[in-house]
Design a protein around this motif. Structure first.
Motif, PDB file in Angstrom:
ATOM      1  N   SER A   1       0.854  -1.181   0.000  1.00  0.00           N
ATOM      2  CA  SER A   1       0.000   0.000   0.000  1.00  0.00           C
ATOM      3  C   SER A   1       0.889   1.229   0.000  1.00  0.00           C
TER       4      SER A   1
ATOM      5  N   LYS B   1       0.743   5.720   0.061  1.00  0.00           N
ATOM      6  CA  LYS B   1      -0.136   6.828   0.414  1.00  0.00           C
ATOM      7  C   LYS B   1      -0.660   7.546  -0.824  1.00  0.00           C
TER       8      LYS B   1
ATOM      9  N   SER C   1      -5.474   0.248  -7.055  1.00  0.00           N
ATOM     10  CA  SER C   1      -5.832  -0.365  -5.771  1.00  0.00           C
ATOM     11  C   SER C   1      -4.728  -0.252  -4.728  1.00  0.00           C
TER      12      SER C   1
ATOM     13  N   ALA D   1      -3.415   2.605  -3.609  1.00  0.00           N
ATOM     14  CA  ALA D   1      -3.575   3.821  -2.806  1.00  0.00           C
ATOM     15  C   ALA D   1      -4.378   3.524  -1.549  1.00  0.00           C
ATOM     16  N   THR D   2      -4.018   4.183  -0.463  1.00  0.00           N
ATOM     17  CA  THR D   2      -4.718   3.976   0.795  1.00  0.00           C
ATOM     18  C   THR D   2      -6.058   4.712   0.819  1.00  0.00           C
ATOM     19  N   SER D   3      -6.254   5.671  -0.099  1.00  0.00           N
ATOM     20  CA  SER D   3      -7.509   6.415  -0.176  1.00  0.00           C
ATOM     21  C   SER D   3      -7.744   6.851  -1.623  1.00  0.00           C
ATOM     22  N   PRO D   4      -8.974   6.804  -2.104  1.00  0.00           N
ATOM     23  CA  PRO D   4      -9.256   7.274  -3.463  1.00  0.00           C
ATOM     24  C   PRO D   4      -8.909   8.753  -3.662  1.00  0.00           C
ATOM     25  N   ASP D   5      -8.912   9.523  -2.583  1.00  0.00           N
ATOM     26  CA  ASP D   5      -8.559  10.939  -2.673  1.00  0.00           C
ATOM     27  C   ASP D   5      -7.077  11.147  -2.982  1.00  0.00           C
ATOM     28  N   ASN D   6      -6.278  10.113  -2.817  1.00  0.00           N
ATOM     29  CA  ASN D   6      -4.836  10.221  -3.035  1.00  0.00           C
ATOM     30  C   ASN D   6      -4.396   9.677  -4.390  1.00  0.00           C
TER      31      ASN D   6
END
Length: 65
Positions: free
Chosen positions: A10, A12, A33, A35-40
């Motif tokens: 994973s 950031k 997949s 990324a730890t968040s879709p915003d990143n």
């Protein structure tokens, strides 16, 4: 980091340059997949385009015996 090296890890932030289609089957999924968040997730697309797609590059000659 290459897509193959990223499998199972994973990160950031993920940045993808999709100005030229380079992904083979499954690599786009792996890249997104990680990324730890879709915003990143940040994706660079070709200039002046409304087409939000990329080619799935397949080399049939590799699959043939």
């Amino acid at each position: 980091m290459s897509i193959n090296k990223a499998q199972g890890q994973s990160v950031k932030f993920v940045g993808l340059d999709l100005r030229i289609p380079v992904f083979t089957h499954g690599q786009l999924y792996v890249a997104l997949s990680r990324a730890t968040s879709p915003d990143n997730i940040h994706i660079l697309l070709p200039a002046n385009t409304l087409d939000y797609t990329t080619r799935n590059v397949v080399y049939p000659e590799v699959l043939l015996d």
